[in-house]
Design a protein around this motif. Structure first.
Motif, PDB file in Angstrom:
ATOM      1  N   TYR A 123     -23.077 -96.811 -36.719  1.00  0.00           N
ATOM      2  CA  TYR A 123     -22.390 -97.518 -35.633  1.00  0.00           C
ATOM      3  C   TYR A 123     -20.925 -97.108 -35.650  1.00  0.00           C
ATOM      4  O   TYR A 123     -20.323 -97.024 -36.718  1.00  0.00           O
ATOM      5  CB  TYR A 123     -22.478 -99.037 -35.838  1.00  0.00           C
ATOM      6  N   ILE A 129     -24.188 -97.407 -31.364  1.00  0.00           N
ATOM      7  CA  ILE A 129     -24.905 -96.459 -32.227  1.00  0.00           C
ATOM      8  C   ILE A 129     -24.570 -95.030 -31.834  1.00  0.00           C
ATOM      9  O   ILE A 129     -24.575 -94.688 -30.653  1.00  0.00           O
ATOM     10  CB  ILE A 129     -26.431 -96.675 -32.114  1.00  0.00           C
ATOM     11  N   GLN A 132     -29.070 -91.808 -35.643  1.00  0.00           N
ATOM     12  CA  GLN A 132     -29.831 -92.487 -36.691  1.00  0.00           C
ATOM     13  C   GLN A 132     -30.986 -91.630 -37.195  1.00  0.00           C
ATOM     14  O   GLN A 132     -31.352 -90.627 -36.584  1.00  0.00           O
ATOM     15  CB  GLN A 132     -30.393 -93.802 -36.163  1.00  0.00           C
ATOM     16  N   GLN A 156     -25.877 -99.224 -40.684  1.00  0.00           N
ATOM     17  CA  GLN A 156     -26.663-100.443 -40.538  1.00  0.00           C
ATOM     18  C   GLN A 156     -28.143-100.109 -40.671  1.00  0.00           C
ATOM     19  O   GLN A 156     -28.619 -99.133 -40.091  1.00  0.00           O
ATOM     20  CB  GLN A 156     -26.390-101.068 -39.156  1.00  0.00           C
ATOM     21  N   CYS A 157     -28.848-100.937 -41.445  1.00  0.00           N
ATOM     22  CA  CYS A 157     -30.290-100.728 -41.546  1.00  0.00           C
ATOM     23  C   CYS A 157     -30.933-101.107 -40.220  1.00  0.00           C
ATOM     24  O   CYS A 157     -30.674-102.158 -39.660  1.00  0.00           O
ATOM     25  CB  CYS A 157     -30.897-101.572 -42.656  1.00  0.00           C
ATOM     26  N   LEU A 158     -31.777-100.229 -39.706  1.00  0.00           N
ATOM     27  CA  LEU A 158     -32.422-100.484 -38.411  1.00  0.00           C
ATOM     28  C   LEU A 158     -33.941-100.520 -38.511  1.00  0.00           C
ATOM     29  O   LEU A 158     -34.622-100.466 -37.513  1.00  0.00           O
ATOM     30  CB  LEU A 158     -32.030 -99.404 -37.394  1.00  0.00           C
ATOM     31  N   GLU A 159     -34.461-100.547 -39.741  1.00  0.00           N
ATOM     32  CA  GLU A 159     -35.918-100.712 -39.839  1.00  0.00           C
ATOM     33  C   GLU A 159     -36.139-101.981 -40.637  1.00  0.00           C
ATOM     34  O   GLU A 159     -35.650-102.105 -41.768  1.00  0.00           O
ATOM     35  CB  GLU A 159     -36.554 -99.513 -40.544  1.00  0.00           C
ATOM     36  N   PHE A 160     -36.893-102.923 -40.069  1.00  0.00           N
ATOM     37  CA  PHE A 160     -37.064-104.208 -40.735  1.00  0.00           C
ATOM     38  C   PHE A 160     -37.573-104.011 -42.167  1.00  0.00           C
ATOM     39  O   PHE A 160     -38.573-103.325 -42.402  1.00  0.00           O
ATOM     40  CB  PHE A 160     -38.037-105.093 -39.957  1.00  0.00           C
ATOM     41  N   HIS A 165     -32.640-107.777 -44.390  1.00  0.00           N
ATOM     42  CA  HIS A 165     -32.524-106.640 -43.476  1.00  0.00           C
ATOM     43  C   HIS A 165     -31.243-106.671 -42.642  1.00  0.00           C
ATOM     44  O   HIS A 165     -30.503-105.686 -42.588  1.00  0.00           O
ATOM     45  CB  HIS A 165     -33.758-106.600 -42.562  1.00  0.00           C
ATOM     46  N   ALA A 166     -30.970-107.806 -41.984  1.00  0.00           N
ATOM     47  CA  ALA A 166     -29.835-107.839 -41.050  1.00  0.00           C
ATOM     48  C   ALA A 166     -28.493-107.558 -41.746  1.00  0.00           C
ATOM     49  O   ALA A 166     -27.683-106.791 -41.234  1.00  0.00           O
ATOM     50  CB  ALA A 166     -29.808-109.167 -40.294  1.00  0.00           C
TER      51      ALA A 166
ATOM     52  N   TYR B  58     -38.277-114.740 -39.767  1.00  0.00           N
ATOM     53  CA  TYR B  58     -39.178-113.589 -39.881  1.00  0.00           C
ATOM     54  C   TYR B  58     -40.639-114.007 -39.912  1.00  0.00           C
ATOM     55  O   TYR B  58     -41.525-113.239 -39.542  1.00  0.00           O
ATOM     56  CB  TYR B  58     -38.798-112.725 -41.087  1.00  0.00           C
ATOM     57  N   ASN B 374     -35.264 -98.803 -32.200  1.00  0.00           N
ATOM     58  CA  ASN B 374     -35.083-100.059 -32.936  1.00  0.00           C
ATOM     59  C   ASN B 374     -33.883-100.890 -32.487  1.00  0.00           C
ATOM     60  O   ASN B 374     -33.373-101.714 -33.239  1.00  0.00           O
ATOM     61  CB  ASN B 374     -35.040 -99.828 -34.450  1.00  0.00           C
ATOM     62  N   THR B 375     -33.434-100.672 -31.251  1.00  0.00           N
ATOM     63  CA  THR B 375     -32.519-101.627 -30.640  1.00  0.00           C
ATOM     64  C   THR B 375     -33.379-102.561 -29.784  1.00  0.00           C
ATOM     65  O   THR B 375     -34.590-102.360 -29.639  1.00  0.00           O
ATOM     66  CB  THR B 375     -31.500-100.948 -29.716  1.00  0.00           C
ATOM     67  N   ALA B 442     -29.336-104.542 -32.375  1.00  0.00           N
ATOM     68  CA  ALA B 442     -30.533-104.172 -33.122  1.00  0.00           C
ATOM     69  C   ALA B 442     -31.666-105.159 -32.841  1.00  0.00           C
ATOM     70  O   ALA B 442     -31.421-106.336 -32.579  1.00  0.00           O
ATOM     71  CB  ALA B 442     -30.230-104.155 -34.609  1.00  0.00           C
ATOM     72  N   ARG B 443     -32.891-104.681 -32.885  1.00  0.00           N
ATOM     73  CA  ARG B 443     -34.031-105.582 -32.763  1.00  0.00           C
ATOM     74  C   ARG B 443     -34.363-106.162 -34.138  1.00  0.00           C
ATOM     75  O   ARG B 443     -33.813-105.708 -35.153  1.00  0.00           O
ATOM     76  CB  ARG B 443     -35.247-104.861 -32.185  1.00  0.00           C
ATOM     77  N   ARG B 444     -35.241-107.144 -34.180  1.00  0.00           N
ATOM     78  CA  ARG B 444     -35.774-107.699 -35.420  1.00  0.00           C
ATOM     79  C   ARG B 444     -34.695-108.168 -36.392  1.00  0.00           C
ATOM     80  O   ARG B 444     -34.756-107.862 -37.591  1.00  0.00           O
ATOM     81  CB  ARG B 444     -36.659-106.666 -36.125  1.00  0.00           C
ATOM     82  N   MET B 445     -33.702-108.877 -35.875  1.00  0.00           N
ATOM     83  CA  MET B 445     -32.668-109.394 -36.766  1.00  0.00           C
ATOM     84  C   MET B 445     -32.513-110.894 -36.587  1.00  0.00           C
ATOM     85  O   MET B 445     -32.349-111.376 -35.474  1.00  0.00           O
ATOM     86  CB  MET B 445     -31.344-108.709 -36.490  1.00  0.00           C
ATOM     87  N   ALA B 446     -32.579-111.605 -37.729  1.00  0.00           N
ATOM     88  CA  ALA B 446     -32.453-113.057 -37.686  1.00  0.00           C
ATOM     89  C   ALA B 446     -31.039-113.462 -37.325  1.00  0.00           C
ATOM     90  O   ALA B 446     -30.825-114.452 -36.634  1.00  0.00           O
ATOM     91  CB  ALA B 446     -32.843-113.644 -39.034  1.00  0.00           C
ATOM     92  N   THR B 447     -30.065-112.694 -37.807  1.00  0.00           N
ATOM     93  CA  THR B 447     -28.676-113.060 -37.540  1.00  0.00           C
ATOM     94  C   THR B 447     -28.023-111.979 -36.693  1.00  0.00           C
ATOM     95  O   THR B 447     -28.184-110.792 -36.958  1.00  0.00           O
ATOM     96  CB  THR B 447     -27.898-113.209 -38.853  1.00  0.00           C
TER      97      THR B 447
END
Ligand code: HEM
Ligand SMILES: [Cu+2]
Lengths: 180, 500
Positions: A123, A129, A132, A156-160, A165-166, B58, B374-375, B442-447
């Motif tokens: 980023y 972005i 990646q 930033q990690c972009l794969e769950f 992760h976040a 999650y 993955n956004t 980003a997708r799949r993010m809790a925060t």
């Protein structure tokens, strides 16, 4: 201008065109045509379809060529001779060596993971972005990037990858050539 | 050619068939509502309007993803069954067994998530499920995977029964798909579109489910023999081969409702044509080989696979735009249609499909994928054609069937209001995701970061409006289905709610 802005513009245009096509037909749906009109509009439809096919084909061929002829991902044979930065992801942190990079120097990020799949995204200081790749256990992905502006970038990690992760990010310092 | 009678005799639901259909559809619409509320909960939490703990987020995401994919498959399977049974001899036991296995699988999944704390999402991407960092055990992951396996086996069973019935009638799957008419010959005008579409789904989705079964079994072995490592790239290929086909099959099953019902509502015949045959044969191939667009950022993947992923993603636009959407709009044009609730949903569904494929194709381009992968662009495009496309197809059939008691399709003022809520809320909801993707959320993010919150709020508002419409539909459809007739002539029969 970010590539994202181009994509967004094309998407909005494309979706609006689709919506327009639907609205046009919907407005003409309620009035019933007699046999003669129907035959005429079927003929028009056939012509229109041929044109649409032609246009889509043109977009398909020229678009594929434009986006693929200069292939955006570097060949993965590992013989680039660029400055290497090794990146290892793990739940939930990054190892980046070295962690300070200069502008104008072509960098090869060699990205892998110690445990599960992670995503390695760069980023820029504006929060957009730039590029990646995936960080996959057992594989090393080579991502080439040359920074033009100094500043604090964020990996930033972009794969769950589970609970952490976040927050799985890392500041990447990019300094002006010459400086340091 | 499909009959232009709105409620033809050979479609009437009687006895056990009716019970089965109602079970499918009432279960599905109830699940949709609950899972949407779970989705809204996540969106509200991203918007900081509602607090959800990270681990719960999650779990909710795992439940929403797995549940929605499963329920979309469940309901569109009922669409396929509803029409296909008119043309070939399906066994009711296969249809019902699929339902039972689905429910058993659902129980495993729900237990794994809410009691076992599973939180590795519906894609169960190896090795995350077996590496829960103490949050969930490997046995929990095994239970989750066993649940998926049960659902997959149910689908396979239903497809194999349908395949056997189609082969019995048409000789082989190729002839059912119409490949004998690709280049020459007069197309049988009575060859049902429902058979063509079903055959495509059977071929593609059986392959997909088998791939899913392989990776699930490999992962299960890994749970019990942790020393037997899998190759992460191979596992990902199999996972997405399965995942892509399974969720895409829902739209190909759902669209059968449009092919069958639209001409009845427009009063214009909707003939089968050579382009139609071409489009379905091509789509069969496309949907089987397009999945590498999910692995574009895996640079270790052979380059030709990635390029194929892009080229085939782009190609997939042709059948959708030129055949299905064009054909349906041509059928609608100057038809003198009197709009009813089902026909509104049919046209909305095609719009959802055709418009939603635009951002999908853009993301399926290697160059763009470098900044969009993955956004929230991704949930943006797939909610577009799942919420506005697939669900609208299912709702169209559900509403249509509720009208069978009086043989008049529903069209109340409340329906119209509900429809506007669904349409407007849905558009705001999906555009908020796309706008977020454009801004690199980003997708799949809790925060979420501070600067991401505006689109989260917009999405929450859209989703709330949509869900209000959906809750109304769920009540109306459930009551309508239970009241539709069970035996003898429909006209004039009044409310006998359950039959046998
Ligand atoms: C009001 C309706 C809905 C709401 C509010 C909603 C909300 C959400 C949210 C917030 C996410 C996570 C986004 C992120 O990654 O940040 C999500 C993911 C997802 N949704 Fe929905 N959704 C809705 C309807 C649907 C429908 C109808 C389907 C399918 C038929 C669906 C399928 C999925 C799938 C497959 C995912 C991906 C899960 C994952 O990333 O593992 N959703 N949804
Ligand atoms: Cu991660």
């Amino acid at each position: 201008m970010y590539l994202q802005d181009v994509i967004w513009t094309i998407a909005l245009t494309g979706m609006s065109l689709v919506a327009l096509g639907f609205l046009l037909i919907i407005f003409r749906a309620s009035k019933q045509a007699d046999e003669a009109t129907r035959a005429a509009s079927n003929a028009t439809a056939r012509k229109l379809k041929t044109w649409m096919f032609g246009i889509l084909l043109l977009i398909f061929v020229s678009g594929s060529w434009a986006t693929l002829h200069d292939y955006p991902i570097v060949f993965q044979d590992g013989s680039s001779g660029q400055q290497a930065v090794t990146v290892v992801g793990r739940m939930w942190s990054w190892d980046v060596i070295p962690d300070t990079i200069r502008t104008g120097v072509p960098i090869e990020f060699q990205v892998t993971s110690e445990d599960v799949n992670h995503g390695f995204a760069i980023y820029d200081p504006n929060g957009r972005i730039l590029s990646q790749t995936q960080a996959m256990p057992g594989y090393t992905n080579r991502l080439h990037y040359t920074f033009s502006q100094p500043g604090t970038y964020t990996i930033q990690c972009l794969e769950f990858c589970g609970m952490g992760h976040a927050p799985m990010s890392y500041p990447l310092e990019v300094v002006a050539k010459g400086g340091m | 050619m499909a009959s232009l009678t709105l409620y033809p005799e050979d479609e009437r639901l009687v006895g056990a068939s009716r019970v089965a259909f109602n079970l499918y559809m009432i279960t599905a619409i109830g699940l949709f509502v609950i899972l949407m509320i779970i989705g809204l909960t996540m969106r509200l939490s991203q918007a900081m309007w509602f607090e959800v703990q990270v681990d719960l987020f999650y779990k909710l995401l795992s439940m929403h993803g797995t549940g929605m994919v499963g329920t979309a498959a469940l309901s569109t399977t009922a669409v396929m069954w509803y029409f296909l049974r008119k043309y070939v001899n399906l066994h009711l036991w296969a249809f019902i067994t699929n339902y039972v296995l689905f429910m058993l699988g659902a129980v495993c999944i729900i237990v794994a998530i809410f009691i076992g704390d599973y939180g590795a999402l519906w894609t169960f991407l190896y090795p995350l499920p077996v590496n829960g960092m103490g949050l969930w055990s490997s046995y929990t992951a095994a239970l989750f995977m066993a649940g998926n396996l049960l659902i997959g086996v149910g689908s396979l069973l239903f497809y194999f029964d349908a395949a056997a019935a189609i082969i019995k009638k048409h000789g082989n799957l190729g002839r059912a798909l119409g490949v004998q008419w690709l280049f020459k010959g007069t197309i049988d005008p009575n060859h049902p579109k429902a058979v063509v579409a079903s055959t495509m789904v059977i071929i593609a989705n059986s392959l997909g489910i088998l791939a899913g079964a392989v990776v699930l079994v490999m992962s299960l072995i890994n749970v019990f023999y942790p020393d037997m490592h899998l190759d992460a790239l191979l596992a990902k290929n199999l996972t997405y081969w399965f995942g892509h086909m399974y969720i895409n099959a829902t739209i190909y099953m759902g669209v059968i409702a449009v092919y069958e019902l639209l001409p009845r509502y427009t009063g214009k015949p909707y003939a089968i044509s050579r382009p139609f045959i071409w489009s379905w044969s091509a789509s069969t191939l496309f949907v089987i080989i397009v999945y590498p667009h999910h692995l574009m950022m895996d640079f270790a993947q052979p380059q030709w696979l990635t390029i194929m992923g892009q080229v085939i993603s782009w190609s997939a636009g042709f059948p959708v735009f030129l055949v299905t959407t064009f054909g349906a709009l041509q059928n609608l044009h100057r038809s003198g249609i009197k709009w009813k609730t089902p026909s509104r949903f049919m046209i909305l569904s095609l719009f959802g499909w055709a418009a939603g494929i635009v951002p999908a194709i853009l993301d399926g381009t290697v160059r763009n994928n470098l900044v969009m992968h993955n956004t929230q662009w991704v949930p943006g495009h797939f909610h577009f054609y799942l919420v506005l496309g697939v669900l609208s197809m299912v709702l169209a059939l559900m509403f249509h069937v509720t009208g069978s008691r009086t043989q008049t399709p529903p069209n109340s003022s409340a329906d119209k209001i509900g429809f506007s809520f669904y349409l407007i809320g849905g558009l705001v909801f999906v555009l908020a995701f796309l706008a977020a993707g454009h801004m690199s959320v980003a997708r799949r993010m809790a925060t979420h970061l501070e600067q991401w919150i505006p689109t989260d709020k917009m999405g929450s508002i859209g989703a709330t409006i949509l869900i209000l419409g959906m809750i109304y539909f769920a009540v109306r459809i459930s009551i309508g289905l239970l009241r539709s007739p069970s035996s003898s002539q429909a006209t004039g029969a009044s409310s006998s709610s359950s039959s046998q």
